[in-house]
Motif scaffolding. Structure first.
Motif, PDB file in Angstrom:
ATOM      1  N   VAL A 178       0.833  -1.200   0.000  1.00  0.00           N
ATOM      2  CA  VAL A 178       0.000   0.000   0.000  1.00  0.00           C
ATOM      3  C   VAL A 178       0.871   1.255   0.000  1.00  0.00           C
ATOM      4  O   VAL A 178       0.578   2.225  -0.708  1.00  0.00           O
ATOM      5  CB  VAL A 178      -0.964  -0.003   1.209  1.00  0.00           C
ATOM      6  CG1 VAL A 178      -1.619   1.365   1.394  1.00  0.00           C
ATOM      7  CG2 VAL A 178      -2.025  -1.083   1.042  1.00  0.00           C
ATOM      8  N   ALA A 179       1.959   1.230   0.787  1.00  0.00           N
ATOM      9  CA  ALA A 179       2.862   2.389   0.830  1.00  0.00           C
ATOM     10  C   ALA A 179       3.467   2.657  -0.541  1.00  0.00           C
ATOM     11  O   ALA A 179       3.610   3.820  -0.953  1.00  0.00           O
ATOM     12  CB  ALA A 179       3.957   2.152   1.864  1.00  0.00           C
ATOM     13  N   ALA A 180       3.814   1.590  -1.270  1.00  0.00           N
ATOM     14  CA  ALA A 180       4.375   1.755  -2.617  1.00  0.00           C
ATOM     15  C   ALA A 180       3.339   2.366  -3.560  1.00  0.00           C
ATOM     16  O   ALA A 180       3.653   3.244  -4.376  1.00  0.00           O
ATOM     17  CB  ALA A 180       4.851   0.409  -3.153  1.00  0.00           C
ATOM     18  N   LEU A 181       2.087   1.921  -3.434  1.00  0.00           N
ATOM     19  CA  LEU A 181       1.022   2.478  -4.263  1.00  0.00           C
ATOM     20  C   LEU A 181       0.783   3.950  -3.936  1.00  0.00           C
ATOM     21  O   LEU A 181       0.624   4.779  -4.835  1.00  0.00           O
ATOM     22  CB  LEU A 181      -0.265   1.682  -4.057  1.00  0.00           C
ATOM     23  CG  LEU A 181      -0.290   0.251  -4.602  1.00  0.00           C
ATOM     24  CD1 LEU A 181      -1.518  -0.493  -4.100  1.00  0.00           C
ATOM     25  CD2 LEU A 181      -0.261   0.255  -6.127  1.00  0.00           C
ATOM     26  N   GLU A 182       0.762   4.273  -2.640  1.00  0.00           N
ATOM     27  CA  GLU A 182       0.548   5.668  -2.234  1.00  0.00           C
ATOM     28  C   GLU A 182       1.705   6.550  -2.697  1.00  0.00           C
ATOM     29  O   GLU A 182       1.508   7.715  -3.064  1.00  0.00           O
ATOM     30  CB  GLU A 182       0.388   5.755  -0.715  1.00  0.00           C
ATOM     31  CG  GLU A 182      -0.867   5.068  -0.172  1.00  0.00           C
ATOM     32  CD  GLU A 182      -2.142   5.839  -0.472  1.00  0.00           C
ATOM     33  OE1 GLU A 182      -2.079   6.838  -1.217  1.00  0.00           O
ATOM     34  OE2 GLU A 182      -3.206   5.435   0.038  1.00  0.00           O
ATOM     35  N   HIS A 183       2.923   6.003  -2.676  1.00  0.00           N
ATOM     36  CA  HIS A 183       4.086   6.758  -3.156  1.00  0.00           C
ATOM     37  C   HIS A 183       3.939   7.061  -4.642  1.00  0.00           C
ATOM     38  O   HIS A 183       4.221   8.185  -5.099  1.00  0.00           O
ATOM     39  CB  HIS A 183       5.364   5.964  -2.891  1.00  0.00           C
ATOM     40  CG  HIS A 183       6.611   6.668  -3.338  1.00  0.00           C
ATOM     41  ND1 HIS A 183       7.103   7.784  -2.703  1.00  0.00           N
ATOM     42  CD2 HIS A 183       7.463   6.422  -4.389  1.00  0.00           C
ATOM     43  CE1 HIS A 183       8.199   8.202  -3.324  1.00  0.00           C
ATOM     44  NE2 HIS A 183       8.434   7.391  -4.351  1.00  0.00           N
ATOM     45  N   SER A 184       3.476   6.062  -5.407  1.00  0.00           N
ATOM     46  CA  SER A 184       3.258   6.282  -6.842  1.00  0.00           C
ATOM     47  C   SER A 184       2.180   7.335  -7.051  1.00  0.00           C
ATOM     48  O   SER A 184       2.315   8.213  -7.912  1.00  0.00           O
ATOM     49  CB  SER A 184       2.842   4.974  -7.514  1.00  0.00           C
ATOM     50  OG  SER A 184       3.878   4.019  -7.443  1.00  0.00           O
ATOM     51  N   ARG A 185       1.132   7.264  -6.247  1.00  0.00           N
ATOM     52  CA  ARG A 185       0.054   8.248  -6.376  1.00  0.00           C
ATOM     53  C   ARG A 185       0.570   9.655  -6.066  1.00  0.00           C
ATOM     54  O   ARG A 185       0.190  10.617  -6.746  1.00  0.00           O
ATOM     55  CB  ARG A 185      -1.099   7.875  -5.442  1.00  0.00           C
ATOM     56  CG  ARG A 185      -2.160   8.931  -5.335  1.00  0.00           C
ATOM     57  CD  ARG A 185      -3.351   8.431  -4.531  1.00  0.00           C
ATOM     58  NE  ARG A 185      -4.277   7.690  -5.377  1.00  0.00           N
ATOM     59  CZ  ARG A 185      -5.409   7.154  -4.946  1.00  0.00           C
ATOM     60  NH1 ARG A 185      -5.737   7.239  -3.679  1.00  0.00           N
ATOM     61  NH2 ARG A 185      -6.208   6.526  -5.771  1.00  0.00           N
ATOM     62  N   ALA A 186       1.422   9.777  -5.056  1.00  0.00           N
ATOM     63  CA  ALA A 186       1.989  11.089  -4.725  1.00  0.00           C
ATOM     64  C   ALA A 186       2.830  11.614  -5.886  1.00  0.00           C
ATOM     65  O   ALA A 186       2.800  12.813  -6.202  1.00  0.00           O
ATOM     66  CB  ALA A 186       2.833  10.988  -3.454  1.00  0.00           C
ATOM     67  N   ASN A 187       3.569  10.715  -6.545  1.00  0.00           N
ATOM     68  CA  ASN A 187       4.353  11.127  -7.704  1.00  0.00           C
ATOM     69  C   ASN A 187       3.452  11.577  -8.845  1.00  0.00           C
ATOM     70  O   ASN A 187       3.781  12.518  -9.586  1.00  0.00           O
ATOM     71  CB  ASN A 187       5.247   9.978  -8.170  1.00  0.00           C
ATOM     72  CG  ASN A 187       6.428   9.755  -7.238  1.00  0.00           C
ATOM     73  OD1 ASN A 187       6.824  10.663  -6.501  1.00  0.00           O
ATOM     74  ND2 ASN A 187       6.990   8.556  -7.246  1.00  0.00           N
ATOM     75  N   PHE A 188       2.302  10.916  -8.996  1.00  0.00           N
ATOM     76  CA  PHE A 188       1.355  11.326 -10.023  1.00  0.00           C
ATOM     77  C   PHE A 188       0.869  12.746  -9.761  1.00  0.00           C
ATOM     78  O   PHE A 188       0.707  13.542 -10.695  1.00  0.00           O
ATOM     79  CB  PHE A 188       0.148  10.378 -10.058  1.00  0.00           C
ATOM     80  CG  PHE A 188       0.467   8.995 -10.573  1.00  0.00           C
ATOM     81  CD1 PHE A 188       1.640   8.740 -11.256  1.00  0.00           C
ATOM     82  CD2 PHE A 188      -0.412   7.946 -10.364  1.00  0.00           C
ATOM     83  CE1 PHE A 188       1.940   7.468 -11.717  1.00  0.00           C
ATOM     84  CE2 PHE A 188      -0.130   6.674 -10.823  1.00  0.00           C
ATOM     85  CZ  PHE A 188       1.049   6.429 -11.505  1.00  0.00           C
ATOM     86  N   GLU A 189       0.604  13.054  -8.482  1.00  0.00           N
ATOM     87  CA  GLU A 189       0.140  14.390  -8.144  1.00  0.00           C
ATOM     88  C   GLU A 189       1.204  15.436  -8.450  1.00  0.00           C
ATOM     89  O   GLU A 189       0.894  16.544  -8.904  1.00  0.00           O
ATOM     90  CB  GLU A 189      -0.279  14.455  -6.675  1.00  0.00           C
ATOM     91  CG  GLU A 189      -1.549  13.688  -6.363  1.00  0.00           C
ATOM     92  CD  GLU A 189      -2.715  14.103  -7.238  1.00  0.00           C
ATOM     93  OE1 GLU A 189      -2.957  15.328  -7.382  1.00  0.00           O
ATOM     94  OE2 GLU A 189      -3.374  13.218  -7.826  1.00  0.00           O
ATOM     95  N   LEU A 190       2.451  15.079  -8.204  1.00  0.00           N
ATOM     96  CA  LEU A 190       3.542  15.998  -8.542  1.00  0.00           C
ATOM     97  C   LEU A 190       3.620  16.214 -10.046  1.00  0.00           C
ATOM     98  O   LEU A 190       3.820  17.335 -10.523  1.00  0.00           O
ATOM     99  CB  LEU A 190       4.871  15.441  -8.022  1.00  0.00           C
ATOM    100  CG  LEU A 190       5.052  15.422  -6.500  1.00  0.00           C
ATOM    101  CD1 LEU A 190       6.366  14.709  -6.133  1.00  0.00           C
ATOM    102  CD2 LEU A 190       5.063  16.845  -5.940  1.00  0.00           C
ATOM    103  N   TYR A 191       3.445  15.124 -10.795  1.00  0.00           N
ATOM    104  CA  TYR A 191       3.482  15.241 -12.256  1.00  0.00           C
ATOM    105  C   TYR A 191       2.301  16.070 -12.745  1.00  0.00           C
ATOM    106  O   TYR A 191       2.443  16.916 -13.637  1.00  0.00           O
ATOM    107  CB  TYR A 191       3.454  13.851 -12.893  1.00  0.00           C
ATOM    108  CG  TYR A 191       3.468  13.890 -14.408  1.00  0.00           C
ATOM    109  CD1 TYR A 191       4.623  14.237 -15.103  1.00  0.00           C
ATOM    110  CD2 TYR A 191       2.314  13.604 -15.127  1.00  0.00           C
ATOM    111  CE1 TYR A 191       4.627  14.290 -16.493  1.00  0.00           C
ATOM    112  CE2 TYR A 191       2.311  13.652 -16.518  1.00  0.00           C
ATOM    113  CZ  TYR A 191       3.472  13.997 -17.195  1.00  0.00           C
ATOM    114  OH  TYR A 191       3.469  14.043 -18.563  1.00  0.00           O
TER     115      TYR A 191
END
Length: 593
Positions: A178-191
């Motif tokens: 879940v932490a890995a998924l949330e990290h990817s989601r945070a990167n999406f928000e940055l993008y």
């Protein structure tokens, strides 16, 4: 009580209520001494992680009146308000001096592995049952007795330890995923933010100036276009005014009448960054269509209240509809007659709505075609752009871009929730390329953001699967299917017998004089700096709303959870009653008033 399941239990297991498993006494009383103490309230709990993440260190002299429950490592805290949110936590080592809010039910194990209780109160059946026990239209709370009476399956003590060990092993792996998924989601928000930033800085597509040079042609810059459109607007106004004067038999004596024209507010360019060649700064006011109500707030006060909402009809666009450059389809409706009376606040497909209140100002979204007839509510600004100057899709990007939000920070006011008034929104400066460049920017931004939206949807589905897997693990654990049973384990019935014996011995002991211990299920102790709710209503024969009662009793939004717990207790005792007035309005009255 919870209906007792008729399903067979695994060998060596037993059924009991939570009350059978926990200490009936939890130390109560205000913190004492001269130093600091650790305070745990509802906001200290991370509802997703089910952990105490933000306890507050307070001086004893500054202790809130609701800081009364002295907790120990191993205690399980269960929020009694909004049980559907499942704000629960296990008190860790190192919090031995902590004091919890009276908004929690504190479960202190008398024998079972306390971590098993912690996982039990996270199960879907427990959350559903507590949510079902919430009563009343205004007070989403349960009582300690509701929690204590919940029936649970009890494994043998050795098996409890094995179950907890297996749950934690599987949850550790699940949490990492879940932490890995949330990290990817945070990167999406940055993008996503970087796309919007590039869009309004001229870095997303080739500029019109670059294309014109490459093709050996001229083009009309945004600055020239803006000046031309503003001149044409004024000229149309003057022609219209002359026609009105002529129709009324009047003729202008001089040019003084021209001073009545309201010039759209130009941008204050001091401190603004340099723009790409061919771009210009323009205010929201300048970019609004040259027609009445192209930039307008929603109706205030009694013109539009929640009680006016209907099951269907024209839509009401509210703050909860305005996401970050995205429309959130949360429905509210009014009658056709009411819609006609509020015609000046209409909003149409392709218009923008800017949130004047709340986080991330000037948060905005486009109104999609499926919405149909609609009006904006208070604090929602309808913004219809002048299509000759700007496309709504580009303005949606520019309003939500980080550079715009950074500039608007200086305008924001309001305590607690950021607010902008209509005049401030009119003055917001936006970077303006010409229409053809805006169209290219909009197309490229949509292409990139659609890829992110698709990936984000994939992550959301994966997170939902992870939550279902978490519940599946807990279900298997409490059905005896997560770890193997051992016939050599002491049966759970013997554990329950020991707990009963321990309780019996404790009752026979004389309680020391001045003891501050009380039963954990007696509810909220008396508060010295707030008025009892029943007393407040005693002096209000016409009753009052829940919000009025909260304020008059001395509660604040920080103590709203405790307020609802106390209110539910008063309703259960019959000292307060709810009365439904016309429509859906509910008032609270002292019983017999």
């Amino acid at each position: 009580m919870t209906p007792v399941s008729t399903e067979a239990l695994p060998a060596g297991w037993a059924r009991a209520t939570i009350d059978d498993l926990v200490n009936p006494e939890v130390e109560q009383g205000r913190p004492t001494g001269d130093g600091d103490f650790l305070y745990i309230d509802i906001t200290s709990i991370d509802k997703k992680a089910k952990r105490i993440t933000t306890p507050k260190t307070l001086a004893v002299g500054e202790a809130p009146s609701r800081a009364r429950q002295h907790v120990r490592p191993g205690d399980v805290l269960v929020s009694m308000t909004r049980p559907n949110l499942n704000a629960v936590a296990h008190v860790p080592e190192g919090m031995g001096n902590a004091v919890a809010s009276t908004g929690f039910c504190v479960l202190r194990s008398m024998g079972p592995d306390s971590r098993l209780l912690y996982y039990l109160v996270q199960t879907a059946p427990f959350v559903e049952e507590m949510s079902r026990r919430v009563t009343g239209a205004l007070y989403p709370a349960v009582r300690p007795g509701d929690i204590h009476s919940y029936t649970v399956p009890v494994p043998s003590l050795p098996e409890q330890h094995r179950i907890v060990g297996e749950i934690e092993k599987q949850f550790t792996r699940l949490d990492a995923a879940v932490a890995a998924l949330e990290h990817s989601r945070a990167n999406f928000e940055l993008y996503r933010a970087s796309v919007l930033k590039a869009a309004c800085e001229g870095r997303l597509v080739p500029t019109e100036a670059d294309l014109a040079r490459a093709e050996g042609r001229d083009f009309e810059s945004a600055e020239v276009l803006l000046e031309r459109i503003l001149r044409e607007r004024r000229a149309r106004w003057e022609v219209d005014q002359l026609a009105k004067m002529e129709a009324s038999g009047k003729s202008p004596k001089d040019g003084a009448w021209k001073a009545k024209y309201k010039v759209p507010e130009p941008p204050d360019t001091e401190g603004l960054p340099e723009l790409p060649e061919g771009w210009a700064w323009a205010t929201v006011h300048q970019l609004a269509a040259d027609e009445p109500n192209s930039l307008t707030d929603g109706p205030f006060g009694s013109n539009l209240k929640t009680s006016h909402y209907t099951p269907d009809g024209p839509r009401v666009i509210r703050l909860q509809n305005v996401g970050d450059a995205a429309f959130i389809d949360a429905e509210a409706h009014i009658s056709q007659d009411h819609y006609e009376r509020l015609a000046k606040h209409r909003v149409a497909a392709g218009d923008l709505v800017i949130a004047a209140l709340g986080e991330n100002p000037p948060r905005a979204c486009l109104i999609p075609p499926f919405v149909g007839p609609a009006i904006v509510k208070a604090d929602c600004i309808r913004f219809k752009p002048d299509r000759t100057l700007a496309t709504a899709s580009y303005l949606n990007l520019a309003l939500n871009a980080a550079p715009t939000r950074k500039r608007v920070e200086a305008m924001v006011h309001g305590v607690g929730r950021p607010r902008l008034n209509l005049s401030e929104i009119r003055s917001i400066a936006l970077p303006l390329p010409i229409n053809s460049e805006q169209a290219r920017i909009g197309d490229e931004a949509e292409r990139r953001l659609s890829v992110i939206d698709e990936l984000d949807g994939t992550i959301e589905r994966a997170l939902s699967r992870a939550e279902r897997l978490r519940q599946s693990i807990l279900k298997s654990a409490f059905e005896g299917r997560l770890v193997p049973q051992d016939s050599n384990d002491e049966p759970a019935s013997q554990l329950l017998e020991r707990i009963r014996a321990d309780r019996s011995r404790a009752r026979k002991k004389k309680r020391p004089r001045g003891s501050t211990k009380v039963r954990a299920d007696r509810g909220i102790p008396g508060e010295t700096d707030r008025r009892p709710l029943a007393d407040v209503l005693e002096s209000a024969p016409d009753g009052m709303s829940a919000n009025q009662l909260l304020e008059e009793s001395g509660h604040t939004m920080d103590t709203i959870d405790e307020f609802y717990v106390e209110l539910k207790m008063e309703l259960d005792k019959g000292r307060v009653q709810e009365v439904r007035r016309s429509g859906s309005a509910v008032i609270l009255k002292r019983d017999g008033k």
